[in-house]
Scaffold this active site. Structure first.
Site, PDB file in Angstrom:
ATOM      1  N   SER A   1       0.790  -1.235   0.000  1.00 44.33           N
ATOM      2  CA  SER A   1       0.000   0.000   0.000  1.00 44.33           C
ATOM      3  C   SER A   1       0.821   1.282   0.000  1.00 44.33           C
ATOM      4  O   SER A   1       0.253   2.381  -0.104  1.00 44.33           O
ATOM      5  CB  SER A   1      -0.957   0.020   1.199  1.00 44.33           C
ATOM      6  OG  SER A   1      -2.093  -0.772   0.944  1.00 44.33           O
TER       7      SER A   1
ATOM      8  N   LYS B   1       0.168   3.852  -2.608  1.00 48.41           N
ATOM      9  CA  LYS B   1      -0.808   4.938  -2.458  1.00 48.41           C
ATOM     10  C   LYS B   1      -0.149   6.293  -2.183  1.00 48.41           C
ATOM     11  O   LYS B   1      -0.818   7.326  -2.229  1.00 48.41           O
ATOM     12  CB  LYS B   1      -1.801   4.605  -1.348  1.00 48.41           C
ATOM     13  CG  LYS B   1      -2.680   3.394  -1.642  1.00 48.41           C
ATOM     14  CD  LYS B   1      -3.751   3.241  -0.574  1.00 48.41           C
ATOM     15  CE  LYS B   1      -4.576   1.999  -0.780  1.00 48.41           C
ATOM     16  NZ  LYS B   1      -3.918   0.778  -0.260  1.00 48.41           N
TER      17      LYS B   1
ATOM     18  N   SER C   1      -5.853   3.639   4.491  1.00 49.06           N
ATOM     19  CA  SER C   1      -5.272   2.912   3.365  1.00 49.06           C
ATOM     20  C   SER C   1      -6.347   2.196   2.551  1.00 49.06           C
ATOM     21  O   SER C   1      -6.181   1.058   2.117  1.00 49.06           O
ATOM     22  CB  SER C   1      -4.235   1.896   3.859  1.00 49.06           C
ATOM     23  OG  SER C   1      -3.471   1.403   2.780  1.00 49.06           O
TER      24      SER C   1
ATOM     25  N   LYS D   1       3.076   6.417   5.439  1.00 52.65           N
ATOM     26  CA  LYS D   1       2.211   5.414   4.816  1.00 52.65           C
ATOM     27  C   LYS D   1       2.788   4.033   5.070  1.00 52.65           C
ATOM     28  O   LYS D   1       3.988   3.804   4.904  1.00 52.65           O
ATOM     29  CB  LYS D   1       2.104   5.661   3.307  1.00 52.65           C
ATOM     30  CG  LYS D   1       1.135   4.729   2.611  1.00 52.65           C
ATOM     31  CD  LYS D   1      -0.293   5.110   2.931  1.00 52.65           C
ATOM     32  CE  LYS D   1      -1.248   3.967   2.616  1.00 52.65           C
ATOM     33  NZ  LYS D   1      -1.169   2.851   3.586  1.00 52.65           N
TER      34      LYS D   1
END
Length: 394
Positions: A75, A78, A135, A242
């Site tokens: 993820s 992202k 997320s 993140k």
């Protein structure tokens, strides 16, 4: 007979435990053992596939371990998704309060999600919150479709932006980081680059610090969004970040922290578990804060000690100012070489903010440049100005 049965059950249980232990042991050494050899090279140890620590302002490398080794990043993909969304907002292509109709394809995403309803309208700001805080894969695809018309069109833009940023070892296959039949990968160095790029958007910080929030869907349903980046609560000075996890990527995180004027980005890829990824990121931050200092040559708006002649104006000389803070992180006890690259003369007119030259800071064989600009408007001399100057000489 009963006694033999009990013994047999005990033996079966012991065998299962042994095989379970063997299976577990075979999963973890790949990630940690390979790291144990190289981690000593920098005088600092990490426990993951790759790691990178950089100066937020310049991107200068502060620590590196397998930094250019290609790996899935889950993820953390992202980060680029959010960056392109903020770009679309800043250039007027998308409004923060615009409403997006969620497609069935976006709604069908698995993994982490905010459980969007297909065919319902959601505000851009709420979808961004879903991506940055929770997320959410469904929100990431909905935003991608809003920006580019399709998820694939958005992926093309992601790869174009990666190339423009110099992310030479990155390939995106979707806006989410979910496993894909198409090859997708990045590196600790490249993730650090796009993390810094995302965090240049002021709007990002409206979401990055949210810990938990109950989101109310148009239908009245409530989904609790909880931040996957535990560092915003557990590490003093963390500005955002993140996380990512898939079976292939293992546990990943890229985050930013600032203390005492030192701002760094720590990226960890392929840790064995969630606790380890956050511990390694904290360790990288601590390493940076303990071993580096912020060398400030001049701050934004400061005048330098050199001037430039101005032709065809009543103003004969001008002194440029720094367009931004001219500073880099250097090792404790080190210093830098500073030079000013300026023309001998410039011609009027000059507008406030026009680039006049640049500051060059040299450290450890690398050069860093910072713009010097005019802090005022300088108009062109009129015929009367010229006549007055001539009269003054007589």
């Amino acid at each position: 007979m009963k006694k033999n049965f009990v013994i047999l059950l005990a033996l079966l249980a012991l065998t299962a435990a042994v095989w379970s232990g063997v299976a577990y042991a075979s999963e973890t050494p790949d990630v940690c053992e390979a790291n144990a050899v190289q981690s000593k090279e920098n005088g600092y140890s990490v426990n993951c596939h790759s790691a990178y620590l950089s100066d937020f302002a310049t991107g200068a490398e502060l620590y590196s371990h397998n930094a250019d080794s290609k790996h899935e990043i889950a993820s953390m993909v992202k980060i680029m998704t959010a960056d392109l969304v903020f770009e679309a907002i800043e250039n007027g292509q998308l409004g923060i309060d615009d409403e997006i109709t969620v497609s069935e394809y976006a709604q069908s995403m698995g993994g982490s999600q905010m459980f969007l309803d297909a065919h319902e309208k959601y505000k851009v700001t709420d979808l961004i919150k879903g991506v940055i805080v929770a997320s959410a894969n469904d929100a990431a695809v909905a935003l991608a479709e809003a920006v580019s018309g399709s998820a694939q069109g958005f992926v093309n833009s992601m790869n174009e932006k990666a190339e423009a940023l110099g992310m030479t070892n990155t390939k995106f296959a979707n806006p989410t980081g979910l496993p894909s039949e198409s090859e997708q990968y990045s590196t600790a160095r490249d993730v650090s680059i796009m993390t810094r790029e995302l965090m240049k958007h002021d709007g990002y910080y409206d979401y990055a610090g949210i810990w938990t929030e109950d989101f109310v869907h148009p239908s009245g349903r409530v989904t609790t969004l909880t931040n996957t980046n535990k560092l915003i609560r557990s590490y003093q000075g963390c500005k955002g970040g993140k996380t990512g996890y898939t079976d292939g990527a293992k546990f990943c995180v890229s985050a930013c922290a600032e203390r005492n004027g030192i701002k760094t980005v720590a990226t960890v890829i392929g840790a064995a578990d969630s606790k380890t990824r956050f511990a390694e990121a904290c360790g990288l931050f601590n390493y940076g804060f303990a071993n580096f200092k912020n060398k400030v040559v001049c701050k934004k708006g400061d005048k330098i000690d050199k001037s430039v002649t101005v032709e065809k104006s009543r103003v004969k000389v001008m002194t440029p100012v720094a367009a931004t803070d001219a500073s880099i992180l250097i090792k404790q006890g080190d210093d830098v070489k500073v030079e000013y690259e300026l023309p001998e003369k410039i011609k009027a007119p000059v507008s406030k903010g026009d680039k006049i030259g640049r500051i060059k800071i040299t450290y450890e064989g690398k050069e860093y440049y910072f713009d010097l600009v005019s802090d005022c408007d300088i108009s062109r001399a009129t015929i009367w100005d010229i006549l007055k100057d001539l009269a003054g000489k007589w």
